[in-house]
Design an enzyme around this catalytic site. Structure first.
Site, PDB file in Angstrom:
ATOM      1  N   ASP A  23      41.821  40.030  30.841  1.00  0.00           N
ATOM      2  CA  ASP A  23      40.765  39.538  30.173  1.00  0.00           C
ATOM      3  C   ASP A  23      39.947  40.529  29.579  1.00  0.00           C
ATOM      4  O   ASP A  23      39.654  41.727  29.772  1.00  0.00           O
ATOM      5  CB  ASP A  23      39.869  38.815  31.332  1.00  0.00           C
ATOM      6  CG  ASP A  23      39.017  38.070  30.633  1.00  0.00           C
ATOM      7  OD1 ASP A  23      38.974  37.577  29.290  1.00  0.00           O
ATOM      8  OD2 ASP A  23      37.703  37.590  31.116  1.00  0.00           O
ATOM      9  N   ARG A  36      39.246  38.898  16.788  1.00  0.00           N
ATOM     10  CA  ARG A  36      39.905  38.705  18.196  1.00  0.00           C
ATOM     11  C   ARG A  36      41.438  39.343  18.437  1.00  0.00           C
ATOM     12  O   ARG A  36      41.724  39.508  19.415  1.00  0.00           O
ATOM     13  CB  ARG A  36      39.578  37.427  18.766  1.00  0.00           C
ATOM     14  CG  ARG A  36      37.979  36.924  18.699  1.00  0.00           C
ATOM     15  CD  ARG A  36      37.954  35.556  19.539  1.00  0.00           C
ATOM     16  NE  ARG A  36      38.560  35.213  20.419  1.00  0.00           N
ATOM     17  CZ  ARG A  36      38.117  35.684  21.921  1.00  0.00           C
ATOM     18  NH1 ARG A  36      36.650  36.185  21.885  1.00  0.00           N
ATOM     19  NH2 ARG A  36      38.560  35.290  22.861  1.00  0.00           N
ATOM     20  N   SER A  68      46.932  30.426  29.323  1.00  0.00           N
ATOM     21  CA  SER A  68      46.353  29.478  30.213  1.00  0.00           C
ATOM     22  C   SER A  68      46.455  27.898  29.579  1.00  0.00           C
ATOM     23  O   SER A  68      46.496  27.972  28.308  1.00  0.00           O
ATOM     24  CB  SER A  68      45.205  29.740  30.802  1.00  0.00           C
ATOM     25  OG  SER A  68      44.237  29.407  29.947  1.00  0.00           O
ATOM     26  N   GLU A  70      44.103  26.222  29.505  1.00  0.00           N
ATOM     27  CA  GLU A  70      43.098  25.895  28.758  1.00  0.00           C
ATOM     28  C   GLU A  70      42.883  26.582  27.491  1.00  0.00           C
ATOM     29  O   GLU A  70      42.099  26.545  26.604  1.00  0.00           O
ATOM     30  CB  GLU A  70      41.886  26.416  29.729  1.00  0.00           C
ATOM     31  CG  GLU A  70      41.468  25.501  30.663  1.00  0.00           C
ATOM     32  CD  GLU A  70      42.473  25.456  32.143  1.00  0.00           C
ATOM     33  OE1 GLU A  70      43.131  26.700  32.083  1.00  0.00           O
ATOM     34  OE2 GLU A  70      42.876  24.461  32.601  1.00  0.00           O
ATOM     35  N   ASN A  71      43.927  27.596  27.324  1.00  0.00           N
ATOM     36  CA  ASN A  71      43.717  28.657  26.072  1.00  0.00           C
ATOM     37  C   ASN A  71      44.005  27.603  24.740  1.00  0.00           C
ATOM     38  O   ASN A  71      43.601  28.038  23.863  1.00  0.00           O
ATOM     39  CB  ASN A  71      44.529  29.824  26.182  1.00  0.00           C
ATOM     40  CG  ASN A  71      44.062  30.939  27.022  1.00  0.00           C
ATOM     41  OD1 ASN A  71      44.812  31.477  27.808  1.00  0.00           O
ATOM     42  ND2 ASN A  71      42.739  31.005  27.206  1.00  0.00           N
ATOM     43  N   SER A 199      39.513  31.488  37.426  1.00  0.00           N
ATOM     44  CA  SER A 199      40.126  30.594  36.160  1.00  0.00           C
ATOM     45  C   SER A 199      41.519  30.088  36.521  1.00  0.00           C
ATOM     46  O   SER A 199      42.359  30.256  35.648  1.00  0.00           O
ATOM     47  CB  SER A 199      40.305  31.677  35.116  1.00  0.00           C
ATOM     48  OG  SER A 199      38.838  32.426  34.650  1.00  0.00           O
TER      49      SER A 199
HETATM   50  C1  FPP Z   1      42.179  37.108  27.712  1.00  0.00           C
HETATM   51  O1  FPP Z   1      41.107  37.777  26.883  1.00  0.00           O
HETATM   52  C2  FPP Z   1      43.180  37.314  27.272  1.00  0.00           C
HETATM   53  C3  FPP Z   1      44.189  36.058  26.762  1.00  0.00           C
HETATM   54  C4  FPP Z   1      43.692  34.668  26.527  1.00  0.00           C
HETATM   55  C5  FPP Z   1      45.228  36.475  25.881  1.00  0.00           C
HETATM   56  C6  FPP Z   1      46.108  37.563  26.647  1.00  0.00           C
HETATM   57  C7  FPP Z   1      47.062  37.684  25.721  1.00  0.00           C
HETATM   58  C8  FPP Z   1      47.467  39.134  25.380  1.00  0.00           C
HETATM   59  C9  FPP Z   1      47.483  40.342  26.120  1.00  0.00           C
HETATM   60  C10 FPP Z   1      48.641  39.406  24.564  1.00  0.00           C
HETATM   61  C11 FPP Z   1      49.759  38.922  24.654  1.00  0.00           C
HETATM   62  C12 FPP Z   1      50.561  39.505  25.721  1.00  0.00           C
HETATM   63  C13 FPP Z   1      51.666  39.920  25.913  1.00  0.00           C
HETATM   64  C14 FPP Z   1      52.083  40.706  27.107  1.00  0.00           C
HETATM   65  C15 FPP Z   1      52.434  40.256  24.719  1.00  0.00           C
HETATM   66  P1  FPP Z   1      39.748  37.072  26.161  1.00  0.00           P
HETATM   67  O2  FPP Z   1      40.509  36.642  24.606  1.00  0.00           O
HETATM   68  O3  FPP Z   1      39.428  35.708  26.825  1.00  0.00           O
HETATM   69  O4  FPP Z   1      38.664  38.129  25.982  1.00  0.00           O
HETATM   70  P2  FPP Z   1      37.139  37.714  25.920  1.00  0.00           P
HETATM   71  O5  FPP Z   1      36.830  37.176  27.471  1.00  0.00           O
HETATM   72  O6  FPP Z   1      36.638  39.052  25.754  1.00  0.00           O
HETATM   73  O7  FPP Z   1      36.809  36.640  24.965  1.00  0.00           O
END
Ligand code: FPP
Length: 244
Positions: A23, A36, A68, A70-71, A199
């Site tokens: 996160d 982002r 997720s 939810e994403n 979460s």
């Molecule tokens: C949460 O940060 C992150 C995600 C929902 C996506 C995670 C994906 C990656 C790290 C990229 C792909 C992964 C690999 C291993 C190739 P957020 O966007 O919710 O951050 P925030 O809370 O600061 O908005």
């Protein structure tokens, strides 16, 4: 003579299974005036470093929350950027497999992903089965509640087909119906990014996990931060509901 000598450090215990909520990518990017997606890109690199480091310290299982259930609510632009990153990551992982010796596995309902991504996930999983190093479990279109509902439906179907009776359901049997069947529960769940919630991540499997939260944003989470989390875990007194 021991006088003046430092007491040797006790060897630290490396958990068998560590799970991470990656996160903070969006905030990392925002702080720098970047979109982002730029945060996710650096986040994917942070994951690559952590996976290699995990292997070097002898971790057996590393589970990461990559996307997720939810994403999907995020903008189409952001969702496709994450999907593209995942595809790129898997293509490179398949290419470099022999060098890295990492086993790939996936938790989640992959049927909603693009056919290309599904194919890459399948290839990565099948071709990496032979490696003995760390197993990385990517949670993709994953939600802890959805996972339990899926398991309950499967058990109900098995009952209807006469394969079992409701009384046959035990915690072990239910565990075997999870995506994580055969994988030991995580001892340590790490959440960078400053939020203190689960979460919907590994709800069933984390019943006795130690949680570790840090304000460090995922793109800045490296081996040093993983070591700190493992050190904190080593100081915890795990009782599993027993007495002190
Ligand atoms: C949460 O940060 C992150 C995600 C929902 C996506 C995670 C994906 C990656 C790290 C990229 C792909 C992964 C690999 C291993 C190739 P957020 O966007 O919710 O951050 P925030 O809370 O600061 O908005």
């Amino acid at each position: 003579m021991l006088f003046g000598k430092k007491k040797p450090k006790e060897p630290r215990h490396i958990p068998t299974h560590i799970a991470i909520v990656m996160d903070g990518n969006g905030r990392w990017a925002k702080k720098r005036g970047l979109p982002r997606q730029a945060g996710h890109k650096v986040g994917a690199e942070a994951f690559r470093t952590i996976a290699n480091y995990a292997k070097s310290i002898g971790l057996k299982y590393l589970t990461v929350y990559a996307f997720s259930t939810e994403n999907w609510k995020r903008s189409e632009e952001e969702v496709s950027a994450i999907m593209e990153l995942l595809e790129k990551y898997l293509r490179e992982a398949i290419r470099d497999m022999d060098k890295n010796q990492v086993r790939f596995y996936f938790f989640g309902d992959l049927s909603r992903l693009s056919p290309e991504l599904q194919e890459e996930a399948k290839t990565a999983m099948e071709r990496s089965k032979k490696y003995a190093g760390v197993q990385v479990n990517f949670c993709l279109n994953y939600g802890g509640r959805a996972e339990m509902v899926r398991a309950a439906r499967q058990f109900a179907r098995d009952c209807l087909e006469g394969k079992c009776k409701p009384e046959d359901l035990t915690e072990e049997r239910f565990s075997d119906l999870m995506y994580s069947a055969g994988v030991p529960d995580p001892e340590l769940v790490i959440r960078p990014g400053g939020e203190m919630r689960t979460s919907n991540f590994l709800l069933w499997q984390s019943a006795y996990a130690e949680y570790y939260f840090t304000d460090v944003l995922w793109p800045q989470f490296g081996p040093k931060e993983l070591d700190e989390a493992i050190d904190a875990y080593n100081k915890r007194n795990r009782r599993f509901g027993g007495a002190k």
